[in-house]
Design a protein around this motif. Structure first.
Motif, PDB file in Angstrom:
ATOM      1  N   GLN A 138       0.853  -0.841  -0.369  1.00  0.00           N
ATOM      2  CA  GLN A 138       0.237   0.257   0.234  1.00  0.00           C
ATOM      3  C   GLN A 138       1.173   1.311   0.274  1.00  0.00           C
ATOM      4  O   GLN A 138       0.618   2.316  -0.762  1.00  0.00           O
ATOM      5  N   PHE A 139       2.058   1.145   0.780  1.00  0.00           N
ATOM      6  CA  PHE A 139       3.232   2.395   0.685  1.00  0.00           C
ATOM      7  C   PHE A 139       3.305   2.845  -1.119  1.00  0.00           C
ATOM      8  O   PHE A 139       3.721   3.487  -1.630  1.00  0.00           O
ATOM      9  N   VAL A 140       3.774   1.975  -1.410  1.00  0.00           N
ATOM     10  CA  VAL A 140       4.055   1.798  -3.116  1.00  0.00           C
ATOM     11  C   VAL A 140       3.858   2.140  -3.749  1.00  0.00           C
ATOM     12  O   VAL A 140       3.936   3.354  -4.896  1.00  0.00           O
ATOM     13  N   ARG A 141       2.067   1.871  -3.533  1.00  0.00           N
ATOM     14  CA  ARG A 141       1.407   2.247  -4.436  1.00  0.00           C
ATOM     15  C   ARG A 141       1.163   3.476  -3.970  1.00  0.00           C
ATOM     16  O   ARG A 141       0.828   4.089  -5.644  1.00  0.00           O
ATOM     17  N   TRP A 142       1.008   4.231  -3.006  1.00  0.00           N
ATOM     18  CA  TRP A 142       0.851   5.141  -2.573  1.00  0.00           C
ATOM     19  C   TRP A 142       1.956   6.525  -3.091  1.00  0.00           C
ATOM     20  O   TRP A 142       1.769   7.547  -4.018  1.00  0.00           O
ATOM     21  N   TYR A 143       2.988   5.875  -2.704  1.00  0.00           N
ATOM     22  CA  TYR A 143       4.144   6.859  -2.888  1.00  0.00           C
ATOM     23  C   TYR A 143       4.323   7.032  -5.049  1.00  0.00           C
ATOM     24  O   TYR A 143       4.999   7.745  -5.537  1.00  0.00           O
ATOM     25  N   ASN A 144       4.728   5.879  -5.434  1.00  0.00           N
ATOM     26  CA  ASN A 144       4.275   5.658  -7.055  1.00  0.00           C
ATOM     27  C   ASN A 144       3.465   6.499  -7.241  1.00  0.00           C
ATOM     28  O   ASN A 144       4.238   7.724  -8.821  1.00  0.00           O
ATOM     29  N   THR A 145       2.197   7.054  -6.798  1.00  0.00           N
ATOM     30  CA  THR A 145       0.849   7.277  -7.992  1.00  0.00           C
ATOM     31  C   THR A 145       0.331   8.515  -7.207  1.00  0.00           C
ATOM     32  O   THR A 145      -0.625   9.140  -7.919  1.00  0.00           O
ATOM     33  N   GLU A 146       0.323   8.535  -5.880  1.00  0.00           N
ATOM     34  CA  GLU A 146       0.161   9.881  -5.525  1.00  0.00           C
ATOM     35  C   GLU A 146       0.386  11.368  -4.781  1.00  0.00           C
ATOM     36  O   GLU A 146       0.415  12.104  -5.188  1.00  0.00           O
ATOM     37  N   HIS A 147       1.796  10.256  -4.562  1.00  0.00           N
ATOM     38  CA  HIS A 147       2.515  11.886  -4.230  1.00  0.00           C
ATOM     39  C   HIS A 147       3.067  12.696  -4.778  1.00  0.00           C
ATOM     40  O   HIS A 147       4.150  11.306  -5.540  1.00  0.00           O
ATOM     41  N   ARG A 148       3.355  13.389  -4.379  1.00  0.00           N
ATOM     42  CA  ARG A 148       4.272  14.388  -4.983  1.00  0.00           C
ATOM     43  C   ARG A 148       5.191  15.446  -5.088  1.00  0.00           C
ATOM     44  O   ARG A 148       5.128  15.083  -3.451  1.00  0.00           O
ATOM     45  N   HIS A 149       6.243  14.687  -6.006  1.00  0.00           N
ATOM     46  CA  HIS A 149       7.653  14.563  -5.498  1.00  0.00           C
ATOM     47  C   HIS A 149       7.850  16.116  -5.358  1.00  0.00           C
ATOM     48  O   HIS A 149       7.932  16.795  -6.375  1.00  0.00           O
ATOM     49  N   SER A 150       8.933  16.726  -4.468  1.00  0.00           N
ATOM     50  CA  SER A 150       9.185  18.186  -4.569  1.00  0.00           C
ATOM     51  C   SER A 150      10.710  18.124  -5.554  1.00  0.00           C
ATOM     52  O   SER A 150      10.672  19.033  -5.892  1.00  0.00           O
ATOM     53  N   GLY A 151      11.180  17.373  -5.588  1.00  0.00           N
ATOM     54  CA  GLY A 151      12.546  16.363  -5.930  1.00  0.00           C
ATOM     55  C   GLY A 151      11.647  16.543  -8.035  1.00  0.00           C
ATOM     56  O   GLY A 151      12.737  17.265  -8.018  1.00  0.00           O
ATOM     57  N   LEU A 152      10.527  16.658  -8.228  1.00  0.00           N
ATOM     58  CA  LEU A 152       9.601  16.469  -9.593  1.00  0.00           C
ATOM     59  C   LEU A 152       9.597  17.230 -10.000  1.00  0.00           C
ATOM     60  O   LEU A 152       8.663  17.288 -10.647  1.00  0.00           O
ATOM     61  N   ASN A 153       9.314  18.726  -9.032  1.00  0.00           N
ATOM     62  CA  ASN A 153       8.183  19.810  -9.321  1.00  0.00           C
ATOM     63  C   ASN A 153       6.962  19.493  -8.843  1.00  0.00           C
ATOM     64  O   ASN A 153       5.983  19.703  -9.892  1.00  0.00           O
ATOM     65  N   PHE A 154       6.746  18.702  -7.609  1.00  0.00           N
ATOM     66  CA  PHE A 154       5.535  18.064  -7.630  1.00  0.00           C
ATOM     67  C   PHE A 154       4.685  16.902  -8.204  1.00  0.00           C
ATOM     68  O   PHE A 154       3.623  17.182  -8.998  1.00  0.00           O
ATOM     69  N   LEU A 155       5.448  16.457  -9.487  1.00  0.00           N
ATOM     70  CA  LEU A 155       5.056  15.208 -10.186  1.00  0.00           C
ATOM     71  C   LEU A 155       5.119  13.926  -8.731  1.00  0.00           C
ATOM     72  O   LEU A 155       5.657  14.027  -8.596  1.00  0.00           O
ATOM     73  N   THR A 156       4.239  12.907  -9.813  1.00  0.00           N
ATOM     74  CA  THR A 156       3.891  11.793  -8.919  1.00  0.00           C
ATOM     75  C   THR A 156       5.187  11.225  -9.910  1.00  0.00           C
ATOM     76  O   THR A 156       5.583  11.033 -10.752  1.00  0.00           O
ATOM     77  N   PRO A 157       6.201  10.085  -8.896  1.00  0.00           N
ATOM     78  CA  PRO A 157       7.373   9.400  -9.907  1.00  0.00           C
ATOM     79  C   PRO A 157       6.486   8.600 -11.237  1.00  0.00           C
ATOM     80  O   PRO A 157       7.233   8.510 -11.524  1.00  0.00           O
TER      81      PRO A 157
END
Length: 240
Positions: free
Chosen positions: A192-211
């Motif tokens: 569940q964590f990996v799904r959240w991180y890859n599909t929902e989490h907006r990454h600051s290092g990616l200009n707030f895209l999901t991975p």
């Protein structure tokens, strides 16, 4: 959720309520602008020793321990991360650190990412732990055409992105403080964590895209849509 996450999330839906600074001003007025959670305040990451211009050029991998209720016993979270997209491309939970387990995970990840055939060699970066230097893993890497890379001597933070994800994982609000009762429970939570991180989490290092968005090459399309939303909001309220 931080304003830096809220604003791009809404923009991706075609919605603009206020700027980041406005959100922070309102939070400050209501005394909500402070660090929350069990983790320490975040700090900037050091520069990585590799660079990538597209997915599946450089992977980073590491292992961290996961608590269980029995003192002195741990489960181990194996993680493979793509440097370009920050996507978790491979992971597993086992009850020990092992070069053999790492080899199995590496083969599965190469197949799932469909990068068996490639023009340039894939680089796999890690620290200097014993599973990373095991002969079984090294033989697997060479057979897959993967170039191993390890942290520089006496540089403890030379694999910062993998370590950063472990920190995010362990300090998630729903992470069991007292550990997991079984390996199946640990695997289900980590899935569940990996799904959240890859599909929902907006990454600051990616200009707030999901991975996943970055990994799938959606960056330009999403940024263009955000720009339209921001420009429309600016035209509607030019004084702001």
């Amino acid at each position: 959720m931080l304003p830096s996450q809220i604003v791009p999330r809404l923009a991706d839906q075609g919605i603009y309520l206020a700027s980041e600074s406005t959100f922070y001003r309102v939070m400050h007025q209501h005394k909500q602008q402070h660090h929350r959670g069990r983790s320490q305040k975040p700090s900037s990451n050091p520069l990585t020793s590799h660079s990538a211009t597209k997915p599946n050029q450089v992977w980073m991998w590491d292992i961290t321990w996961i608590l269980v209720p029995v003192k002195g016993i741990f489960f181990y979270f194996y993680l493979i991360l793509d440097l370009f997209s920050r996507k978790i491309v491979g992971w597993e939970i086992w009850d020990e650190e092992s070069s053999e387990y790492a080899s199995q995970l590496m083969r599965r990840t190469v197949l799932s990412e469909q990068c068996v055939v490639r023009i340039s060699p894939l680089i796999l970066h890690s620290d200097n732990g014993s599973p990373m230097k095991g002969s079984t893993l090294l033989e697997t890497l060479y057979s897959l055409g993967i170039t191993p890379s390890r942290s520089r001597p006496r540089v403890s933070n030379d694999n910062p992105y993998a370590e950063s994800i472990f920190r995010t994982c362990k300090y998630r609000p729903n992470s069991p403080v007292k550990g997991f009762q079984s390996m199946d429970e640990a695997r289900e939570w980590t899935l569940q964590f990996v799904r959240w991180y890859n599909t929902e989490h907006r990454h600051s290092g990616l200009n707030f895209l999901t991975p996943n968005q970055r990994h799938q090459g959606q960056s330009e399309k999403i940024f263009a849509k955000r720009k339209q939303v921001y420009e429309a909001a600016k035209a509607k309220h030019p004084s702001r």
